[in-house]
Design a protein around this motif. Structure first.
Motif, PDB file in Angstrom:
ATOM      1  N   TRP A 136    -108.236 -29.214  21.411  1.00  0.00           N
ATOM      2  CA  TRP A 136    -108.203 -28.435  22.650  1.00  0.00           C
ATOM      3  C   TRP A 136    -107.677 -29.299  23.781  1.00  0.00           C
ATOM      4  CZ3 TRP A 136    -111.310 -29.468  27.039  1.00  0.00           C
ATOM      5  CH2 TRP A 136    -112.283 -30.455  26.868  1.00  0.00           C
ATOM      6  N   TRP A 137    -107.051 -28.661  24.734  1.00  0.00           N
ATOM      7  CA  TRP A 137    -106.509 -29.366  25.898  1.00  0.00           C
ATOM      8  C   TRP A 137    -106.412 -28.382  27.052  1.00  0.00           C
ATOM      9  CZ3 TRP A 137    -103.768 -27.454  21.900  1.00  0.00           C
ATOM     10  CH2 TRP A 137    -102.691 -26.618  22.174  1.00  0.00           C
ATOM     11  N   THR A 138    -106.248 -28.919  28.257  1.00  0.00           N
ATOM     12  CA  THR A 138    -106.139 -28.058  29.437  1.00  0.00           C
ATOM     13  C   THR A 138    -104.756 -28.187  30.042  1.00  0.00           C
ATOM     14  OG1 THR A 138    -106.712 -29.605  31.218  1.00  0.00           O
ATOM     15  CG2 THR A 138    -108.532 -28.732  29.905  1.00  0.00           C
ATOM     16  N   ASP A 139    -104.398 -27.214  30.891  1.00  0.00           N
ATOM     17  CA  ASP A 139    -103.099 -27.274  31.554  1.00  0.00           C
ATOM     18  C   ASP A 139    -103.082 -28.302  32.671  1.00  0.00           C
ATOM     19  OD1 ASP A 139    -104.914 -25.823  32.998  1.00  0.00           O
ATOM     20  OD2 ASP A 139    -103.534 -24.234  33.594  1.00  0.00           O
ATOM     21  N   PHE A 140    -104.194 -29.029  32.887  1.00  0.00           N
ATOM     22  CA  PHE A 140    -104.241 -30.069  33.905  1.00  0.00           C
ATOM     23  C   PHE A 140    -104.464 -31.449  33.285  1.00  0.00           C
ATOM     24  CE2 PHE A 140    -104.762 -26.415  36.544  1.00  0.00           C
ATOM     25  CZ  PHE A 140    -104.248 -26.777  37.775  1.00  0.00           C
ATOM     26  N   ASP A 141    -104.284 -31.560  31.975  1.00  0.00           N
ATOM     27  CA  ASP A 141    -104.502 -32.851  31.318  1.00  0.00           C
ATOM     28  C   ASP A 141    -103.611 -33.950  31.879  1.00  0.00           C
ATOM     29  OD1 ASP A 141    -106.457 -31.812  29.772  1.00  0.00           O
ATOM     30  OD2 ASP A 141    -105.463 -32.109  27.851  1.00  0.00           O
ATOM     31  N   TYR A 142    -102.373 -33.592  32.208  1.00  0.00           N
ATOM     32  CA  TYR A 142    -101.402 -34.605  32.646  1.00  0.00           C
ATOM     33  C   TYR A 142    -100.952 -34.387  34.084  1.00  0.00           C
ATOM     34  CZ  TYR A 142    -101.357 -34.779  27.574  1.00  0.00           C
ATOM     35  OH  TYR A 142    -101.738 -34.839  26.269  1.00  0.00           O
ATOM     36  N   ALA A 143    -101.706 -33.594  34.857  1.00  0.00           N
ATOM     37  CA  ALA A 143    -101.299 -33.297  36.231  1.00  0.00           C
ATOM     38  C   ALA A 143    -101.632 -34.471  37.135  1.00  0.00           C
ATOM     39  CB  ALA A 143    -102.001 -32.036  36.722  1.00  0.00           C
ATOM     40  N   SER A 144    -100.718 -34.807  38.034  1.00  0.00           N
ATOM     41  CA  SER A 144    -101.002 -35.799  39.066  1.00  0.00           C
ATOM     42  C   SER A 144    -101.121 -35.117  40.417  1.00  0.00           C
ATOM     43  CB  SER A 144     -99.920 -36.872  39.109  1.00  0.00           C
ATOM     44  OG  SER A 144     -98.645 -36.279  39.266  1.00  0.00           O
ATOM     45  N   ALA A 145    -100.251 -34.144  40.672  1.00  0.00           N
ATOM     46  CA  ALA A 145    -100.333 -33.390  41.923  1.00  0.00           C
ATOM     47  C   ALA A 145     -99.814 -31.984  41.691  1.00  0.00           C
ATOM     48  CB  ALA A 145     -99.529 -34.076  43.018  1.00  0.00           C
ATOM     49  N   VAL A 146    -100.416 -31.033  42.369  1.00  0.00           N
ATOM     50  CA  VAL A 146    -100.024 -29.635  42.259  1.00  0.00           C
ATOM     51  C   VAL A 146     -99.978 -29.044  43.654  1.00  0.00           C
ATOM     52  CG1 VAL A 146    -101.012 -29.332  39.961  1.00  0.00           C
ATOM     53  CG2 VAL A 146    -102.437 -28.932  41.964  1.00  0.00           C
ATOM     54  N   LYS A 147     -99.364 -27.870  43.774  1.00  0.00           N
ATOM     55  CA  LYS A 147     -99.323 -27.202  45.080  1.00  0.00           C
ATOM     56  C   LYS A 147    -100.612 -26.438  45.351  1.00  0.00           C
ATOM     57  CE  LYS A 147     -94.351 -26.641  45.641  1.00  0.00           C
ATOM     58  NZ  LYS A 147     -93.250 -25.674  45.862  1.00  0.00           N
ATOM     59  N   GLU A 148    -101.161 -25.838  44.296  1.00  0.00           N
ATOM     60  CA  GLU A 148    -102.385 -25.072  44.425  1.00  0.00           C
ATOM     61  C   GLU A 148    -102.937 -24.817  43.031  1.00  0.00           C
ATOM     62  OE1 GLU A 148    -100.987 -21.440  46.261  1.00  0.00           O
ATOM     63  OE2 GLU A 148    -100.871 -20.455  44.294  1.00  0.00           O
ATOM     64  N   PHE A 149    -104.207 -24.388  42.980  1.00  0.00           N
ATOM     65  CA  PHE A 149    -104.727 -23.940  41.689  1.00  0.00           C
ATOM     66  C   PHE A 149    -105.905 -23.005  41.940  1.00  0.00           C
ATOM     67  CE2 PHE A 149    -107.960 -27.105  42.360  1.00  0.00           C
ATOM     68  CZ  PHE A 149    -109.034 -26.700  41.619  1.00  0.00           C
ATOM     69  N   SER A 150    -106.083 -22.065  41.031  1.00  0.00           N
ATOM     70  CA  SER A 150    -107.189 -21.128  41.109  1.00  0.00           C
ATOM     71  C   SER A 150    -108.016 -21.119  39.835  1.00  0.00           C
ATOM     72  CB  SER A 150    -106.670 -19.715  41.390  1.00  0.00           C
ATOM     73  OG  SER A 150    -105.779 -19.312  40.359  1.00  0.00           O
ATOM     74  N   LYS A 151    -107.422 -21.585  38.739  1.00  0.00           N
ATOM     75  CA  LYS A 151    -108.142 -21.615  37.480  1.00  0.00           C
ATOM     76  C   LYS A 151    -107.562 -22.710  36.594  1.00  0.00           C
ATOM     77  CE  LYS A 151    -105.102 -18.140  35.415  1.00  0.00           C
ATOM     78  NZ  LYS A 151    -105.002 -16.785  34.824  1.00  0.00           N
ATOM     79  N   ILE A 152    -108.339 -23.103  35.618  1.00  0.00           N
ATOM     80  CA  ILE A 152    -107.916 -24.079  34.623  1.00  0.00           C
ATOM     81  C   ILE A 152    -108.009 -23.411  33.260  1.00  0.00           C
ATOM     82  CG2 ILE A 152    -108.494 -26.264  33.496  1.00  0.00           C
ATOM     83  CD1 ILE A 152    -109.435 -27.275  36.203  1.00  0.00           C
TER      84      ILE A 152
END
Length: 433
Positions: A136-152
């Motif tokens: 299992w993995w998330t869509d934020f596993d490799y995120a460093s910066a994003v513009k916005e987020f509401s869910k993972i």
């Protein structure tokens, strides 16, 4: 004493005579069922007499039940008295099934010239059970910066069943001091094409986050169970939302082929309205190659002329002008001809007929700001541009609309124009009413 000595001599003679009369035989190991046959002497042939080895015509081979060769015998190594032969294979065998090694007559002989009759050895391999672990993995596993987020979103592989456990909840806190307890929900979808079911878990914290801060998310161990018995391990995520940055839309002002005195194409100069960077997130070599296609369909690789950014290995373009030169690539797709200073060597090509430059095959970044870089908010003016040997410049370039790159006025990239407003399409302002 003489009687004892005579008796021993007679016994030795009898044993020697018996051995001479006993036929040459062989046994092999491993015997019975095994899980694997290694290639480095795992198969051993034991003889009742010392032997010499003569490789038969075509060599020795191990075949499966369909008489297909699965491994060749490339050598025989013997012990000191030459009664054990260690069989060296060029392949290990670990697939389940029955395998056979056939030794033709005359392959092994004694010093007296006795030959081993044709002998067949059979090995049975019982394939080991392969245990596939759920992933299992998330869509934020490799995120460093994003513009916005509401869910993972939690994605799965090798998972047929997912269950949320009661009393366990994800947690979020920020560098600005806010904290939230999240909720998790299982989402199941069915693909319309193949009918396959896909299961995901969506984690939300009650709002859409846009405030500049560093965000920390804890997905606790045991939040969910996979395949009926495997609980997830703990995972901690960290990412940042940066303040919005104004972006000047990217435009190509001109494309100019440069012809040398031998009427060969030596360079192509592309002028943008601002500084740009060639590259992509994984910095693969292919990200820097632009192909020039001639009228016969031949593709000529074009590479950006120096310099490189020595820290990130991204090709940094001074000011707003990109100069592409034709180069020769090696098997891995990188240029291999360089001068004594390590600079790429151009390979001029004869400019006969029409040539097409496809800028859709390279990633161009612009507005090089820390926030933009982390957002991956770079863009590209893409399209095909055609010219021949009489062309001196291509001005006021307009890219094709297929696979268009579209931004709204906030600098956010969108897939399509769905509402009225002002958009930047392939670097050109467009008003939609």
């Amino acid at each position: 004493m003489r009687k004892i000595t005579l008796f021993l001599a007679m016994m030795v003679a009898m044993i020697t005579t018996a051995m001479a009369q006993e036929p040459l035989t062989a046994t092999a190991s491993p015997q019975g069922t095994v899980s694997k046959i290694w290639g480095d002497g795992d198969v051993t042939i034991t003889f009742n007499k010392p032997v010499e080895y003569t490789e038969p015509e075509g060599g020795l081979k191990i075949v499966n039940a369909n008489n297909e060769v699965v491994s060749n015998v490339y050598a025989m190594n013997f012990n000191t008295d030459k009664t054990n032969a260690f069989v060296m294979l060029d392949n290990s065998i670990d697939q389940g099934g029955t395998y056979t090694l056939t030794i033709p007559a005359g392959t092994f002989t004694t010093a007296e010239g006795e030959s081993l009759a044709e002998t067949t050895f059979t090995f049975i391999i019982e394939a080991e059970e392969v245990v596939v672990e759920p992933e299992w993995w998330t869509d934020f596993d490799y995120a460093s910066a994003v513009k916005e987020f509401s869910k993972i979103t939690i994605n799965f592989n090798n998972v047929t069943e997912v269950k949320l456990n009661e009393g366990v909840a994800p947690y979020l806190y920020t560098s600005s001091g806010a904290d939230y307890e999240g909720t998790a929900e299982i989402k199941t979808t069915v693909d319309e094409k193949d009918g396959k079911t896909s299961t995901k878990i969506e984690i939300s914290f009650g709002e859409t986050f846009t405030k500049e801060a560093t965000y920390y998310v804890n997905i606790p161990a045991g939040l969910f169970t996979m395949n009926g018995s495997v609980n997830n391990e703990e995972k901690n995520l960290q990412f940042r939302i940066n303040a919005p940055v104004d972006v000047t839309p990217l435009e190509i002002l001109s494309i100019t082929p440069k012809i040398n005195e031998d009427e060969q194409l030596e360079e192509i100069e592309i002028v943008y309205n601002q500084q740009v960077y060639f590259g992509n997130q994984d910095n693969s070599w292919s990200a820097y190659v632009v192909y020039l296609t001639d009228s016969n369909g031949n593709k000529h690789p074009m590479w950006q002329k120096d310099p490189y950014d020595p820290i990130t290995w991204i090709q940094v373009i001074p000011a707003n002008t990109v100069v592409l030169i034709p180069v020769k690539l090696n098997d891995s797709g990188s240029p291999y001809e360089q001068n004594e200073y390590g600079q790429l060597m151009a390979s001029p090509i004869t400019l006969e007929g029409e040539y097409t430059l496809n800028l859709a095959e390279v990633t161009v970044r612009y507005g090089y700001d820390k926030a933009l870089w982390d957002y991956n908010a770079g863009g590209a003016v893409t399209g095909t541009y055609t010219f021949d040997k009489t062309t001196t410049a291509i001005d006021a370039v307009e890219a094709e609309t297929e696979n268009a790159v579209i931004f709204d006025l906030t600098g956010r990239r969108v897939k399509e124009i769905s509402n009225a407003g002002i958009y930047i399409v392939n670097g050109v302002k467009k008003v939609v009413k």
